[in-house]
Design a protein around this motif. Structure first.
Motif, PDB file in Angstrom:
ATOM      1  N   LEU B 109       0.829  -1.214   0.000  1.00 12.99           N
ATOM      2  CA  LEU B 109       0.000   0.000   0.000  1.00 12.99           C
ATOM      3  C   LEU B 109       0.862   1.262   0.000  1.00 12.99           C
ATOM      4  O   LEU B 109       0.566   2.233   0.699  1.00 12.99           O
ATOM      5  CB  LEU B 109      -0.966   0.004   1.191  1.00 12.99           C
ATOM      6  CG  LEU B 109      -1.995  -1.128   1.214  1.00 12.99           C
ATOM      7  CD1 LEU B 109      -2.855  -1.037   2.447  1.00 12.99           C
ATOM      8  CD2 LEU B 109      -2.864  -1.105  -0.039  1.00 12.99           C
ATOM      9  N   GLY B 110       1.901   1.243  -0.815  1.00 12.54           N
ATOM     10  CA  GLY B 110       2.764   2.421  -0.944  1.00 12.54           C
ATOM     11  C   GLY B 110       4.215   2.013  -1.004  1.00 12.54           C
ATOM     12  O   GLY B 110       4.541   0.831  -1.140  1.00 12.54           O
ATOM     13  N   ARG B 111       5.080   3.010  -0.929  1.00 15.19           N
ATOM     14  CA  ARG B 111       6.515   2.737  -0.853  1.00 15.19           C
ATOM     15  C   ARG B 111       7.120   3.730   0.110  1.00 15.19           C
ATOM     16  O   ARG B 111       6.518   4.745   0.402  1.00 15.19           O
ATOM     17  CB  ARG B 111       7.164   2.790  -2.248  1.00 15.19           C
ATOM     18  CG  ARG B 111       7.253   4.192  -2.833  1.00 15.19           C
ATOM     19  CD  ARG B 111       5.973   4.567  -3.599  1.00 15.19           C
ATOM     20  NE  ARG B 111       6.051   5.903  -4.161  1.00 15.19           N
ATOM     21  CZ  ARG B 111       5.671   7.017  -3.518  1.00 15.19           C
ATOM     22  NH1 ARG B 111       5.191   6.971  -2.303  1.00 15.19           N
ATOM     23  NH2 ARG B 111       5.779   8.182  -4.107  1.00 15.19           N
ATOM     24  N   ILE B 112       8.305   3.402   0.605  1.00 22.20           N
ATOM     25  CA  ILE B 112       8.991   4.319   1.511  1.00 22.20           C
ATOM     26  C   ILE B 112       9.393   5.547   0.709  1.00 22.20           C
ATOM     27  O   ILE B 112      10.076   5.440  -0.308  1.00 22.20           O
ATOM     28  CB  ILE B 112      10.227   3.642   2.144  1.00 22.20           C
ATOM     29  CG1 ILE B 112       9.783   2.400   2.940  1.00 22.20           C
ATOM     30  CG2 ILE B 112      10.975   4.623   3.039  1.00 22.20           C
ATOM     31  CD1 ILE B 112      10.928   1.581   3.481  1.00 22.20           C
ATOM     32  N   ALA B 113       8.911   6.724   1.121  1.00 24.19           N
ATOM     33  CA  ALA B 113       9.170   7.956   0.381  1.00 24.19           C
ATOM     34  C   ALA B 113       9.469   9.067   1.377  1.00 24.19           C
ATOM     35  O   ALA B 113       8.561   9.783   1.799  1.00 24.19           O
ATOM     36  CB  ALA B 113       7.969   8.306  -0.488  1.00 24.19           C
ATOM     37  N   PRO B 114      10.728   9.224   1.763  1.00 24.78           N
ATOM     38  CA  PRO B 114      11.082  10.208   2.804  1.00 24.78           C
ATOM     39  C   PRO B 114      10.612  11.619   2.449  1.00 24.78           C
ATOM     40  O   PRO B 114      10.192  12.363   3.328  1.00 24.78           O
ATOM     41  CB  PRO B 114      12.611  10.138   2.844  1.00 24.78           C
ATOM     42  CG  PRO B 114      12.968   8.822   2.241  1.00 24.78           C
ATOM     43  CD  PRO B 114      11.911   8.515   1.249  1.00 24.78           C
ATOM     44  N   LEU B 115      10.632  11.956   1.151  1.00 21.36           N
ATOM     45  CA  LEU B 115      10.246  13.311   0.751  1.00 21.36           C
ATOM     46  C   LEU B 115       8.766  13.579   0.997  1.00 21.36           C
ATOM     47  O   LEU B 115       8.338  14.715   1.111  1.00 21.36           O
ATOM     48  CB  LEU B 115      10.569  13.548  -0.724  1.00 21.36           C
ATOM     49  CG  LEU B 115      12.064  13.602  -1.058  1.00 21.36           C
ATOM     50  CD1 LEU B 115      12.270  13.744  -2.548  1.00 21.36           C
ATOM     51  CD2 LEU B 115      12.720  14.771  -0.324  1.00 21.36           C
ATOM     52  N   GLU B 116       7.964  12.498   1.023  1.00 18.02           N
ATOM     53  CA  GLU B 116       6.533  12.668   1.300  1.00 18.02           C
ATOM     54  C   GLU B 116       6.204  12.244   2.721  1.00 18.02           C
ATOM     55  O   GLU B 116       5.022  12.043   3.052  1.00 18.02           O
ATOM     56  CB  GLU B 116       5.710  11.831   0.307  1.00 18.02           C
ATOM     57  CG  GLU B 116       5.831  12.324  -1.118  1.00 18.02           C
ATOM     58  CD  GLU B 116       5.271  11.311  -2.117  1.00 18.02           C
ATOM     59  OE1 GLU B 116       4.232  10.695  -1.823  1.00 18.02           O
ATOM     60  OE2 GLU B 116       5.882  11.142  -3.187  1.00 18.02           O
ATOM     61  N   ASN B 117       7.243  12.082   3.546  1.00 23.00           N
ATOM     62  CA  ASN B 117       7.046  11.647   4.932  1.00 23.00           C
ATOM     63  C   ASN B 117       6.359  10.297   5.049  1.00 23.00           C
ATOM     64  O   ASN B 117       5.581  10.070   5.972  1.00 23.00           O
ATOM     65  CB  ASN B 117       6.235  12.682   5.712  1.00 23.00           C
ATOM     66  CG  ASN B 117       7.126  13.784   6.228  1.00 23.00           C
ATOM     67  OD1 ASN B 117       8.256  13.507   6.648  1.00 23.00           O
ATOM     68  ND2 ASN B 117       6.646  15.013   6.169  1.00 23.00           N
ATOM     69  N   ILE B 118       6.611   9.410   4.089  1.00 23.41           N
ATOM     70  CA  ILE B 118       6.050   8.062   4.188  1.00 23.41           C
ATOM     71  C   ILE B 118       7.173   7.122   4.619  1.00 23.41           C
ATOM     72  O   ILE B 118       8.131   6.908   3.873  1.00 23.41           O
ATOM     73  CB  ILE B 118       5.440   7.604   2.853  1.00 23.41           C
ATOM     74  CG1 ILE B 118       4.341   8.586   2.437  1.00 23.41           C
ATOM     75  CG2 ILE B 118       4.880   6.188   2.971  1.00 23.41           C
ATOM     76  CD1 ILE B 118       3.770   8.321   1.076  1.00 23.41           C
ATOM     77  N   GLY B 119       7.073   6.638   5.831  1.00 23.07           N
ATOM     78  CA  GLY B 119       8.085   5.733   6.362  1.00 23.07           C
ATOM     79  C   GLY B 119       7.602   4.300   6.309  1.00 23.07           C
ATOM     80  O   GLY B 119       6.451   4.025   5.942  1.00 23.07           O
ATOM     81  N   ALA B 120       8.477   3.383   6.702  1.00 23.61           N
ATOM     82  CA  ALA B 120       8.156   1.954   6.663  1.00 23.61           C
ATOM     83  C   ALA B 120       6.936   1.627   7.513  1.00 23.61           C
ATOM     84  O   ALA B 120       6.151   0.730   7.189  1.00 23.61           O
ATOM     85  CB  ALA B 120       9.360   1.150   7.139  1.00 23.61           C
ATOM     86  N   GLU B 121       6.742   2.373   8.625  1.00 28.35           N
ATOM     87  CA  GLU B 121       5.652   2.049   9.551  1.00 28.35           C
ATOM     88  C   GLU B 121       4.273   2.383   8.972  1.00 28.35           C
ATOM     89  O   GLU B 121       3.268   1.880   9.445  1.00 28.35           O
ATOM     90  CB  GLU B 121       5.869   2.746  10.909  1.00 28.35           C
ATOM     91  CG  GLU B 121       5.797   4.267  10.904  1.00 28.35           C
ATOM     92  CD  GLU B 121       6.994   4.923  10.220  1.00 28.35           C
ATOM     93  OE1 GLU B 121       7.988   4.217   9.913  1.00 28.35           O
ATOM     94  OE2 GLU B 121       6.926   6.140   9.954  1.00 28.35           O
TER      95      GLU B 121
END
Lengths: 199, 199
Positions: B109-121
Motif C-alpha cells: 500500500l505504498g513505498r517508503i518515500a522520505p520526501l513525502e514523509n512516508i516511512g516503513a511504519e
C-alpha cells in the motif's frame, strides 16, 4: 481485470462512460476513490445525485436553474431588449465571464446536426420563437459556435425569425487578440478582412 | 462561474479533486452528468458509494476484497511457497494479467518515500514480517516499481528479512521486448548487460 472485486469493476465501468475517460484513467480514478478518505468519496457521489435532483432547466431560457426561473431571467437589472442565443449552458458561462453582455439569453441545448440526426425540433427553437413573439426584444445576437453546424443553426433561426421586427446580429469574427498574423489560418484572415471596421 | 447553480458548482468542486481532472475537465464532466439520462448519472454515484461500502483490504495480503480473504489468498490452487511483494493493488492486477505467476502476493500500500514523509511504519511491512514468520514461504519476489523509491523499499525489506531462510529475488531488468537498442537508455542497457543470462 479478473482480480478486482465486483464493485470496483462496476465503478470502473461507470467511470469509463464519462467523456475523455478511457479504461486506464477510469482505473486510476477508481483506485483514487478507494484511497481517499470515505467522506470525500461519498461527497462526490452525493454531489452527482444532488445535481440530478435539484438542477432543472429554466422554463424561459433553458439555462440551468434550481427551481423556477434562472438567475439571469429573474435578475431585474438585465437588459430585456437584447436576447443572445447560444448552444449550451457553458457557452452562457463563457460569455458572462467576458463581462460585456447585460441582456438575456436563450439556450438551444444543442445545434442542428443532420449527421447525428439532431433536427430543429429537438432544440428549444419553438420556445425561442414564442419568446420573440411575446417579448419586446430589439435585438437577437446569434452566438452559436463558429462551426459548420453552429453557423447552419444560426442561419436556420435567422430565416425563421426574419419577418419579426428585431435586429438579428452575430458575433464578430476576426483575428484573436494576442495571435500572430503569420501563423493565422487563411479562413480567419478572410473573416477579419471581410468584417473590418473603421479605426 | 457565478452563473452556475449551487449544486453544479459543488459537483465541479468535487470532480476537480480527482487526479488528472482540472477545472475545465471537471466542468465538462459535470455538464455531461447533467445531460445523460438520470439512471446513468445515479449509477455512477451509487457505484462510488458501493465501492466504499463493500471493498476492504484482505487481512492477509492487503489486496482489495469484498469481505474476508481476497480472491487470491482464498484460492486453494495458488502456490503458497512463493510470495510476491508489490506496492499497490493495481500492480497485482498487472502481474496477474501477465499470466506467469501462480503464488501469493503482499501489497505494501505504498513505498517508503522520505520526501513525502512516508516511512516503513505506514506500509504493511509489519504484517509482511508476520506472514513470513508464520508461513512456509520458500521465495519472496520483491516486485516494487523499478524507481528510486521502489528500489529503496525493496532494499529495506530485504535487509529486514535477511535472517529468514527464504530466497529473496527481484524482477529481472533489461531491454523491453519490442524495443530498439539504438533508442534504449544507457541505464536500461547497463541493467540488461549486468543481468545477462545464458542463451
Amino acid at each position: 481485470m479478473s482480480q478486482i472485486t465486483r464493485s470496483l469493476s462496476n465503478l470502473i465501468k461507470q467511470l469509463t462512460k464519462l467523456p475523455g475517460i478511457g479504461p486506464k484513467s477510469a482505473e486510476r480514478l477508481a483506485y483514487h476513490l478507494l484511497r481517499v478518505n470515505k467522506t470525500e468519496a461519498l461527497a462526490l457521489a452525493s454531489s452527482i445525485a444532488d445535481v440530478r435532483e435539484n438542477v432543472a432547466y429554466c422554463p424561459d431560457c433553458f439555462n440551468l436553474s434550481e427551481g423556477g426561473l434562472c438567475a439571469i431571467c429573474s435578475n431585474p437589472n438585465r437588459d430585456r431588449s437584447v436576447l443572445c442565443v447560444v448552444e449550451q449552458p457553458r457557452d452562457l458561462v463563457a460569455l458572462e465571464d467576458s463581462g460585456v453582455y447585460r441582456g438575456l439569453y436563450h439556450i438551444l441545448l444543442g445545434r442542428i446536426a443532420p449527421l447525428e440526426n439532431i433536427g430543429a425540433e429537438q432544440l428549444t427553437i419553438e420556445r425561442l420563437v414564442e419568446r420573440v413573439e411575446e417579448g419586446d426584444f430589439k435585438e437577437m445576437i446569434l452566438a452559436t459556435n463558429p462551426t459548420v453546424e453552429g453557423d447552419g443553426t444560426a442561419l436556420y433561426i435567422s430565416n425563421l425569425l426574419a419577418e419579426h421586427s428585431l435586429a438579428i446580429t452575430r458575433l464578430a469574427r476576426g483575428v484573436t487578440t494576442g495571435s500572430i498574423l503569420e501563423y493565422t489560418n487563411k479562413e480567419v484572415l478572410a473573416d477579419a478582412l471581410t468584417d473590418r471596421r473603421p479605426f
